[in-house]
Design an enzyme around this catalytic site. Structure first.
Site, short mmCIF file in Angstrom:
data_model
loop_
_atom_site.label_atom_id
_atom_site.label_comp_id
_atom_site.label_asym_id
_atom_site.label_seq_id
_atom_site.Cartn_x
_atom_site.Cartn_y
_atom_site.Cartn_z
CD GLU A 37 -10.19 -32.21 -18.38
OE1 GLU A 37 -9.72 -33.35 -17.98
OE2 GLU A 37 -11.37 -31.85 -18.04
CG HIS A 43 -35.27 -25.73 -23.47
ND1 HIS A 43 -36.04 -26.97 -22.97
CD2 HIS A 43 -34.84 -26.08 -24.82
CE1 HIS A 43 -35.84 -27.94 -24.22
NE2 HIS A 43 -34.95 -27.53 -25.18
NE ARG A 98 -9.00 -35.80 -16.42
CZ ARG A 98 -8.04 -35.01 -15.56
NH1 ARG A 98 -7.24 -35.44 -14.73
NH2 ARG A 98 -8.71 -33.94 -15.68
CD GLU A 142 -31.64 -27.86 -26.90
OE1 GLU A 142 -31.19 -28.66 -28.18
OE2 GLU A 142 -32.85 -27.56 -26.85
CG HIS A 187 -13.33 -30.72 -12.00
ND1 HIS A 187 -12.29 -30.90 -13.21
CD2 HIS A 187 -13.61 -31.98 -12.19
CE1 HIS A 187 -12.03 -31.93 -13.81
NE2 HIS A 187 -12.85 -32.81 -13.21
CG HIS A 193 -34.73 -24.72 -30.58
ND1 HIS A 193 -35.20 -24.10 -29.38
CD2 HIS A 193 -34.39 -26.12 -29.92
CE1 HIS A 193 -35.12 -24.95 -28.32
NE2 HIS A 193 -34.50 -26.26 -28.65
CG HIS A 209 -38.66 -27.46 -28.03
ND1 HIS A 209 -38.23 -28.12 -29.15
CD2 HIS A 209 -37.63 -27.44 -27.14
CE1 HIS A 209 -37.04 -28.39 -28.94
NE2 HIS A 209 -36.71 -28.12 -27.89
CG HIS A 249 -9.54 -35.26 -11.60
ND1 HIS A 249 -9.39 -36.40 -11.78
CD2 HIS A 249 -10.63 -34.43 -12.04
CE1 HIS A 249 -10.67 -36.78 -12.61
NE2 HIS A 249 -11.28 -35.53 -12.62
CD GLU A 278 -16.08 -35.09 -14.33
OE1 GLU A 278 -15.03 -34.33 -13.92
OE2 GLU A 278 -15.92 -36.37 -14.32
CG HIS A 338 -14.15 -37.21 -9.60
ND1 HIS A 338 -14.30 -36.02 -9.19
CD2 HIS A 338 -13.91 -37.18 -10.89
CE1 HIS A 338 -14.02 -35.20 -10.42
NE2 HIS A 338 -13.99 -35.80 -11.39
#
Length: 476
Positions: free
Chosen positions: A222, A336, A151, A341, A156, A380, A334, A154, A160, A199
Site C-alpha cells: 500500500e 480449486h 483516499r 484461495e 497502482h 480442503h 473440494h 491515485h 484493485e 481512481h
C-alpha cells in the site's frame, strides 16, 4: 419422515463428512449436549480420559474451554507461559486432529496482527507476502474512511478489487478512453479498477466506510501507490506551470508531500458533482457491482454468490465467492484448479484442514478479521465451528473465473465399482450405502449438519437425548 439413525450409523465414518444434497427444512435436535465431541468420558475434550477417534470440531470460544495439547490419552499439560485467549481462538493449533501430518507452512494471518497506519480520520492495514509468505498471488488491505474522508486520487501497478464491509463510499475513476465514472456503493458491493486506472474513494454519511481491498499480486504494498500529491510534490513547478498553462506561483500552495488519507469536504449528489466540461464523457465501463444483490445459489447448509468475469466483465484478474454458512454446516470438501484461495472471514469461527499431498495435512482455525490461504489444487473444507452462529466468508482468487471440483460430485460421477475398489474393498455393505448417497452427483456447495439431514424434519418430535446416546454408542 421417520428416523433412520441405526442404518446410517452402521455406514463408514466417511459418511459423517458427506451429506446428501437434499434441501429440506429442518430444525436442530434438542438435547442436553451441544456438540458432537461429547462422549462417555466426560464433557472435557482436553481430559486425558476423553476419546474421540473421529476428530470432531471443538468450539472452545462458545463453550469456554481452554485447549491443551492432549488427544486420546496422549500429550500433557502446559507448564510455561501461555497466551490463553490466543490458544482458545486456535484449538486445532494446540491439539491438532490426529489426521494432521507434515510441516506445511502457515496458512493463517489475522488483520489484528498487521501494522496499522493511522491518518486523518482514517486508517489502513495490510496482509501481503511480507506478513504472510504463503500469500503469493494476492494481497489484502483493510481500510477505514470516516464521513467525508478521502483516499486521495491515485493509481497502482496492480489491479484493485474491493468489497464494502460496512458503510457507504463514493468511487471515481477514469478509463483509457477518457470516460468518467462515479458511483456510490454500500455494504456488500464491489469495485474493480484495472492496472493503472486512476481512481479515488471517499467515505459518505453518516459513518463513512470500511472495506477490503484485494490486489492481484502478493508483493503489493500500500506504500507504493502512485499518488497525485506525491507526484506533484516531486515535479518542478515550472513543469507543472507549463502543463496546466498557469503561472508557477499558482502552485505555491500545493502540498509538500503525499496526503494519502485526509478529511475532505462533504460531497453532494453524483449529479451535482458531475464534471461539466465540454470534453467530459461517461465511461462505457462498469467498474462496480452489487454482489449481495445477486440471486444466491442455495445449498442445504447455506447460500453462495459467485462474482467473476462472467457477471462482472471488467474483473479480469479477480474472481470471488461470498459464502453464508449456517450454524453447524460445512463448505464441502473440494479444491480449486486455477488459483490459490485467499479467504477473508467476515463473521463467525471456522475450522479448515488443508490436504497438500505426500501425506501432508494441517488444520487451521479462523475468526472474524482473519485471512486464510489454500494453495491451488490442495483439498480442503470450511467447517462452521459453531452450532449456533452463522459463518460468513469471502473466497477470492487471482483468476478470471471461479472454478472448483467437488469431492462429492466426483465420487457420484465415477463408476461405482471403481470407487468401491478404492474405498471399501473389504466392506461391500458400506460400499453399497456410499454409492446410494453419492448417486445423485449433485454438488451441495455448503452442506448442512449431517445429523439434521438424516434425522429430523420440520415439525417432527424427536427425543434428542435418545438420538444422542445412540450416536455415542456407535462412535465411542
Amino acid at each position: 419422515m421417520h428416523l433412520q439413525i441405526p442404518a446410517f450409523l452402521a455406514a463408514s465414518a466417511f459418511l459423517t463428512g458427506l451429506c446428501a444434497a437434499v434441501p429440506v427444512e429442518q430444525r436442530p435436535i434438542k438435547g442436553k449436549h451441544a456438540g458432537p465431541h461429547r462422549g462417555h468420558h466426560g464433557d472435557d475434550p482436553f481430559n486425558k480420559d476423553f476419546r474421540d477417534p473421529y476428530d470432531h470440531k471443538i468450539d472452545t470460544v462458545a463453550e469456554d474451554l481452554q485447549p491443551l495439547p492432549i488427544r486420546n490419552g496422549q500429550g500433557t499439560s502446559i507448564l510455561g507461559p501461555r497466551n490463553k485467549p490466543r490458544e482458545k481462538q486456535n484449538p486445532d493449533m494446540i491439539r491438532p486432529p490426529s489426521t494432521d501430518h507434515g510441516s506445511m507452512q502457515n496458512m493463517r494471518w489475522s488483520m489484528a496482527d498487521s501494522h496499522v497506519r493511522i491518518e486523518e480520520n482514517g486508517w489502513t492495514r495490510q496482509t501481503t507476502v511480507r506478513e504472510m509468505p504463503t500469500s503469493k498471488q494476492l494481497a489484502g488491505v483493510n481500510m477505514r474512511l470516516d464521513e467525508g474522508v478521502i483516499r486521495e486520487l491515485h493509481w497502482h501497478k496492480e489491479a484493485e478489487w474491493a468489497y464494502v464491509l460496512e458503510g457507504s463510499v463514493r468511487v471515481t475513476a477514469l478509463d483509457v478512453e477518457g470516460g468518467t465514472f462515479v458511483d456510490d456503493l454500500n455494504k456488500g458491493d464491489l469495485w474493480y479498477f484495472p492496472s493503472g486506472h486512476p481512481h479515488s474513494l471517499q467515505g459518505l454519511a453518516p459513518n463513512g466506510t470500511e472495506f477490503l481491498l484485494i490486489f492481484d499480486s502478493g508483493e503489493f504494498s500500500e506504500e507504493s501507490t502512485f499518488l497525485l500529491t506525491d507526484w506533484l510534490a516531486h515535479t518542478p513547478k515550472s513543469v507543472i506551470s507549463e502543463n496546466f498553462r498557469l503561472p508557477p506561483n499558482t502552485f505555491d500552495s500545493l502540498p509538500e508531500s503525499e496526503k494519502y488519507i485526509f478529511q475532505g469536504s462533504l460531497p453532494g449528489s453524483i449529479d451535482e458533482e458531475w464534471p461539466k466540461g465540454k470534453g467530459v464523457k461517461k465511461s462505457k465501463l462498469q467498474f462496480t457491482h452489487h454482489m449481495l444483490e445477486q440471486e444466491a445459489k442455495n445449498s442445504t447448509g447455506g447460500a453462495v454468490r459467485i462474482t467473476d468475469s462472467r457477471n462482472f466483465p471488467i474483473s479480469k484478474t479477480v474472481a470471488a465467492a461470498h459464502l453464508d454458512i449456517h450454524p453447524g454446516a460445512m463448505r464441502e470438501m473440494h479444491w480449486h484448479p486455477n488459483a490459490d484461495e485467499w479467504s477473508f472471514f467476515i463473521r463467525g469461527r471456522a475450522r479448515v484442514t488443508i490436504f497438500a499431498a505426500e501425506g501432508n495435512a494441517r488444520t487451521f482455525d479462523y475468526s472474524a478479521g482473519d485471512v486464510g490461504i489454500v494453495p491451488q489444487n490442495m483439498g480442503h473444507f470450511i467447517e462452521n465451528l459453531s452450532d449456533d452462529e452463522p459463518l460468513e466468508v469471502l473466497e477470492i482468487f487471482r483468476a478470471d473465473e471461479f472454478q472448483d471440483f467437488s469431492l462429492f460430485q466426483w465420487m457420484g460421477e465415477t463408476p461405482k465399482r471403481l470407487v468401491a475398489d478404492h474405498l471399501f474393498k473389504t466392506d461391500p455393505e458400506s460400499a453399497r450405502k456410499f454409492a446410494e448417497v453419492v448417486e445423485s452427483a449433485e454438488k451441495d456447495v455448503i452442506k448442512s449438519k449431517w445429523r439434521k439431514d438424516v434425522g429430523v424434519a420440520e415439525g417432527e418430535e424427536v427425543d434428542g437425548d435418545e438420538v444422542w446416546e445412540e450416536f455415542q454408542e456407535y462412535e465411542l
